[in-house]
Design an enzyme around this catalytic site. Structure first.
Site, PDB file in Angstrom:
ATOM      1  N   LEU A 161       0.873  -1.366   0.124  1.00 60.83           N
ATOM      2  CA  LEU A 161      -0.148   0.050   0.117  1.00 60.83           C
ATOM      3  C   LEU A 161       0.732   1.092  -0.159  1.00 60.83           C
ATOM      4  O   LEU A 161       1.844   1.288   0.568  1.00 60.83           O
ATOM      5  CB  LEU A 161      -0.814  -0.014   1.212  1.00 60.83           C
ATOM      6  CG  LEU A 161      -2.228  -1.163   1.449  1.00 60.83           C
ATOM      7  CD1 LEU A 161      -2.688  -0.800   2.823  1.00 60.83           C
ATOM      8  CD2 LEU A 161      -3.048  -1.170   0.359  1.00 60.83           C
ATOM      9  N   ASP A 162       0.788   2.236  -0.576  1.00 55.85           N
ATOM     10  CA  ASP A 162       1.311   3.502  -0.533  1.00 55.85           C
ATOM     11  C   ASP A 162       1.417   3.966   1.074  1.00 55.85           C
ATOM     12  O   ASP A 162       0.590   3.634   1.857  1.00 55.85           O
ATOM     13  CB  ASP A 162       0.400   4.763  -1.299  1.00 55.85           C
ATOM     14  CG  ASP A 162       0.283   4.500  -2.753  1.00 55.85           C
ATOM     15  OD1 ASP A 162       1.125   3.619  -3.602  1.00 55.85           O
ATOM     16  OD2 ASP A 162      -0.446   5.000  -3.334  1.00 55.85           O
ATOM     17  N   LYS A 163       2.506   4.653   0.885  1.00 55.84           N
ATOM     18  CA  LYS A 163       2.793   5.229   2.654  1.00 55.84           C
ATOM     19  C   LYS A 163       1.744   5.759   3.230  1.00 55.84           C
ATOM     20  O   LYS A 163       1.168   5.515   4.269  1.00 55.84           O
ATOM     21  CB  LYS A 163       3.727   6.320   2.273  1.00 55.84           C
ATOM     22  CG  LYS A 163       4.204   7.047   3.967  1.00 55.84           C
ATOM     23  CD  LYS A 163       5.225   8.105   3.452  1.00 55.84           C
ATOM     24  CE  LYS A 163       5.256   8.659   5.033  1.00 55.84           C
ATOM     25  NZ  LYS A 163       6.204   9.857   4.822  1.00 55.84           N
TER      26      LYS A 163
END
Length: 335
Positions: A161-163
């Site tokens: 997942l993106d940050k």
């Protein structure tokens, strides 16, 4: 990254005035530039002289002042070397070499057995070490949670997942489980759903199928975009968007991934005119107290990699998204 780059140390790369710290593993190796290296870039010459280290690792050492030739400290990997020059290199830990080390952190474990972990990742947590985030990542936390994770590629992480995206992630705890999960993702038998919040009123049908290739934006290499495969590199991507609630101020949608391209939902939502609240990279605007893109991985359904049992997990909206909804006149029921 080569295995030899993964030197474990308790601290980040020390600055020059702390290079003698006894906690850091340092080996000083003599350098003798041979005629075969004459005229080469320094980093290229070092690859030949110190072959067990990757060039990226050697570049970091050069920039940290660990290389001397003819009594002078060199800081530029592009510097040219001459035959007959002599000096030394300090082979010490770099941020990259220390990225794969255990770091205790609080992990919200939704499910755990001998084969599989399901984690509810908070916004702000980087999944895997990378430039700018060599420590404090989910991978570091997994290595501290389970020593056996060190035996697996990426500590068992099979997707990211993106940050600044929150929500559910699956992590393998054995190599057979990891192989099975990777195959399941490739076969598209893992169902991943996200809740996305956009500061624009919904128009049109309640369900939209977005089939648009995603690749590196040819005008800005730091972001992704919907691309024309005849002109730019990219991969097919498909997202189903279902309306959950809409008001004059915004839209809450449920997005189902059918492919897993980088930033896919963010790019696809922006491509139909609904950039996510707080997603400044893709045309979103700040508002409703959101300090990140308004995207949450809310549902994960998969077949257990060892038992074959069907599993379904849900993650409730985090507080920042929950607080943002009424400000946009929207409602959502976790039940």
């Amino acid at each position: 990254m080569k295995h030899s780059d993964l030197i474990i140390s308790s601290d980040p790369l020390a600055p020059d005035d702390e290079a003698a710290d006894p906690e850091l593993e340092v080996e000083t190796r003599a350098l003798d530039i041979a005629p075969a290296q004459h005229g080469l870039r320094l980093d290229h010459a070092l690859v030949a002289l110190v072959p067990e280290f990757s060039r990226s690792c050697l570049q970091q050492l050069i920039e940290a002042g660990a290389v001397k030739l003819n009594g002078a400290t060199l800081h530029k990997p592009s510097a040219r070397v001459k035959a007959g020059e002599r000096g030394s290199i300090e082979l010490r830990p770099t941020p990259q070499s220390q990225a794969f080390k255990p770091q205790e952190m609080a992990l919200e474990i939704v499910f755990s057995d001998a084969h599989l972990l399901i984690i509810n990742k908070p916004a702000g947590l980087v999944v895997h070490p990378a430039p700018g985030n060599w420590s404090g990542t989910l991978l570091n936390g997994l290595l501290a949670f389970d020593a056996q994770a060190a035996l697996l590629p990426r500590a068992g992480i099979v997707h990211r997942l993106d940050k600044d995206t929150s929500g559910l992630m699956m992590v393998a705890r054995t190599r057979p489980a990891m192989d099975a999960l990777v195959q399941a993702i490739a076969a598209r038998t893992v169902s991943r759903q996200y809740l996305a919040l956009s500061p624009r009123a919904w128009t049109g049908p309640n369900t939209r199928e977005i089939e648009a290739p995603v690749g590196r934006d040819p005008r800005n290499r730091l972001r992704m975009a919907v691309v024309d495969l005849a002109r730019s590199a990219g991969k097919p991507a498909r997202t189903t968007v279902n309306l959950v609630d809409s008001s004059a101020l915004g839209t809450l949608a449920r997005c189902t991934l059918h492919t897993g391209r980088t930033h896919q939902i963010r790019v696809h939502m922006a491509s139909i005119g609904y950039p996510l609240l707080g997603d400044l990279t893709y045309g979103g605007v700040p508002g409703a107290g959101m300090q990140r893109q308004a995207l949450h991985a809310c549902r994960l359904a998969l077949t257990h990699p060892a038992t074959g049992t069907g599993l379904v997990f849900h993650a409730p909206l985090p507080q920042d998204l929950r607080d943002a909804l009424p400000q946009l006149g929207l409602r959502y029921n976790d039940a």
